[in-house]
Scaffold this motif. Structure first.
Motif, PDB file in Angstrom:
ATOM      1  N   VAL A  49      56.969  90.747  80.363  1.00 20.15           N
ATOM      2  CA  VAL A  49      56.023  91.569  79.600  1.00 20.15           C
ATOM      3  C   VAL A  49      54.784  90.748  79.274  1.00 20.15           C
ATOM      4  O   VAL A  49      54.879  89.578  78.912  1.00 20.15           O
ATOM      5  N   LEU A  50      53.628  91.387  79.408  1.00 16.11           N
ATOM      6  CA  LEU A  50      52.361  90.762  79.076  1.00 16.11           C
ATOM      7  C   LEU A  50      51.642  91.687  78.104  1.00 16.11           C
ATOM      8  O   LEU A  50      51.638  92.899  78.296  1.00 16.11           O
ATOM      9  N   VAL A  51      51.066  91.138  77.046  1.00 16.43           N
ATOM     10  CA  VAL A  51      50.306  91.954  76.104  1.00 16.43           C
ATOM     11  C   VAL A  51      48.862  91.995  76.583  1.00 16.43           C
ATOM     12  O   VAL A  51      48.236  90.964  76.792  1.00 16.43           O
ATOM     13  N   GLY A  52      48.373  93.213  76.797  1.00 13.20           N
ATOM     14  CA  GLY A  52      47.001  93.423  77.230  1.00 13.20           C
ATOM     15  C   GLY A  52      46.295  94.336  76.243  1.00 13.20           C
ATOM     16  O   GLY A  52      46.720  94.480  75.091  1.00 13.20           O
ATOM     17  N   ARG A  53      45.235  94.982  76.713  1.00 11.62           N
ATOM     18  CA  ARG A  53      44.437  95.853  75.858  1.00 11.62           C
ATOM     19  C   ARG A  53      44.049  97.080  76.653  1.00 11.62           C
ATOM     20  O   ARG A  53      43.689  96.973  77.829  1.00 11.62           O
ATOM     21  N   LEU A  54      44.123  98.256  76.026  1.00  8.05           N
ATOM     22  CA  LEU A  54      43.635  99.472  76.665  1.00  8.05           C
ATOM     23  C   LEU A  54      42.118  99.396  76.624  1.00  8.05           C
ATOM     24  O   LEU A  54      41.516  99.473  75.559  1.00  8.05           O
ATOM     25  N   ALA A  55      41.484  99.196  77.788  1.00  5.89           N
ATOM     26  CA  ALA A  55      40.043  98.968  77.855  1.00  5.89           C
ATOM     27  C   ALA A  55      39.256 100.265  77.904  1.00  5.89           C
ATOM     28  O   ALA A  55      38.184 100.363  77.317  1.00  5.89           O
ATOM     29  N   ALA A  56      39.777 101.267  78.601  1.00  4.07           N
ATOM     30  CA  ALA A  56      39.025 102.515  78.787  1.00  4.07           C
ATOM     31  C   ALA A  56      39.947 103.577  79.361  1.00  4.07           C
ATOM     32  O   ALA A  56      41.063 103.282  79.789  1.00  4.07           O
ATOM     33  N   ILE A  57      39.445 104.792  79.367  1.00  2.00           N
ATOM     34  CA  ILE A  57      40.091 105.896  80.072  1.00  2.00           C
ATOM     35  C   ILE A  57      39.138 106.260  81.206  1.00  2.00           C
ATOM     36  O   ILE A  57      37.970 106.556  80.966  1.00  2.00           O
ATOM     37  N   GLY A  58      39.626 106.200  82.446  1.00  2.00           N
ATOM     38  CA  GLY A  58      38.785 106.461  83.606  1.00  2.00           C
ATOM     39  C   GLY A  58      38.377 107.921  83.707  1.00  2.00           C
ATOM     40  O   GLY A  58      38.883 108.784  82.980  1.00  2.00           O
ATOM     41  N   VAL A  65      43.339  98.974  81.887  1.00  2.00           N
ATOM     42  CA  VAL A  65      43.789  97.916  80.994  1.00  2.00           C
ATOM     43  C   VAL A  65      43.119  96.595  81.331  1.00  2.00           C
ATOM     44  O   VAL A  65      42.715  96.351  82.466  1.00  2.00           O
ATOM     45  N   ASP A  66      43.018  95.762  80.310  1.00  2.00           N
ATOM     46  CA  ASP A  66      42.440  94.435  80.424  1.00  2.00           C
ATOM     47  C   ASP A  66      43.520  93.442  80.012  1.00  2.00           C
ATOM     48  O   ASP A  66      44.259  93.683  79.055  1.00  2.00           O
ATOM     49  N   PHE A  67      43.639  92.359  80.748  1.00  2.00           N
ATOM     50  CA  PHE A  67      44.607  91.310  80.424  1.00  2.00           C
ATOM     51  C   PHE A  67      44.100  90.019  81.036  1.00  2.00           C
ATOM     52  O   PHE A  67      43.135  90.031  81.816  1.00  2.00           O
ATOM     53  N   ALA A  68      44.705  88.895  80.690  1.00  2.00           N
ATOM     54  CA  ALA A  68      44.272  87.596  81.207  1.00  2.00           C
ATOM     55  C   ALA A  68      44.312  87.610  82.724  1.00  2.00           C
ATOM     56  O   ALA A  68      45.340  87.898  83.318  1.00  2.00           O
ATOM     57  N   GLY A  69      43.161  87.349  83.349  1.00  2.00           N
ATOM     58  CA  GLY A  69      43.073  87.317  84.804  1.00  2.00           C
ATOM     59  C   GLY A  69      42.649  88.634  85.424  1.00  2.00           C
ATOM     60  O   GLY A  69      42.482  88.720  86.630  1.00  2.00           O
TER      61      GLY A  69
END
Length: 178
Positions: A49-58, A65-69
């Motif tokens: 599991v990786l914690v990311g961020r909901l960046a936008a709705i297309g 989603v945005d995450f490291a890398g």
């Protein structure tokens, strides 16, 4: 030997010289370096599991989603939970199909302890449009038995048929053929 450049006929006519073939502008060099760093920092495989961020709705409604890398504009993801514009910038738990960083799946929203979600932020847990209720149903599965628990009632529905279990102990069966 002089290193001064003679003005070209095009420059005399007020035209701007194009860069020589094979030469790159400063912007192209910077962008190439940025892309190389992003590709170098993106892991080839992500397990767990990786914690990311909901960046936008297309535009098609898909979550990004945005995450490291991840690339700067995020990655289109599939989701196990309902997400919308109200959840943008919320942290999300991500798994990656086959470990592929290009195939993220949102497993859920990370709970915010600083404030309870408002009615418009809370995603629906039912198939209808009703907002989520504070008391969440529980499901237990030990491999031999599946137990659903709810405070008020449980409804199993398929087409025109349904089975309803109520808190008072009633079992309601509805269908075209019983």
């Amino acid at each position: 030997m002089s290193h001064e450049r003679e003005p070209s006929a095009a420059a005399d006519a007020g035209e701007i010289d194009e860069p020589a073939e094979g030469s790159e502008t400063l912007l192209e060099l910077v962008l190439a370096e940025h892309l190389a760093r992003a590709q170098a920092s993106a892991p080839a495989r992500i397990d767990g599991v990786l914690v990311g961020r909901l960046a936008a709705i297309g535009q098609g409604g898909e979550p990004r989603v945005d995450f490291a890398g991840a690339p700067p504009d995020g990655v289109a993801a599939r989701s196990m939970v309902a997400v919308g514009a109200a959840q943008i910038d919320h942290e999300v738990a991500l798994l990656f199909e086959g470990g592929d960083p290009k195939k993220p799946m949102i497993m859920g929203l990370m709970h915010r302890f600083d404030a309870a979600p408002s009615a418009e932020e809370a995603p629906s847990t039912s198939l209808g449009d009703a907002p989520a209720t504070p008391a969440q149903p529980t499901i237990e599965n030990d491999g031999e038995r599946l137990v659903f628990e709810a405070d008020k009632e449980i409804v199993l529905r398929c087409g025109k048929s349904s089975i309803t279990l109520t808190r008072a102990g009633k079992i309601l069966i509805r269908g075209a053929y019983v």
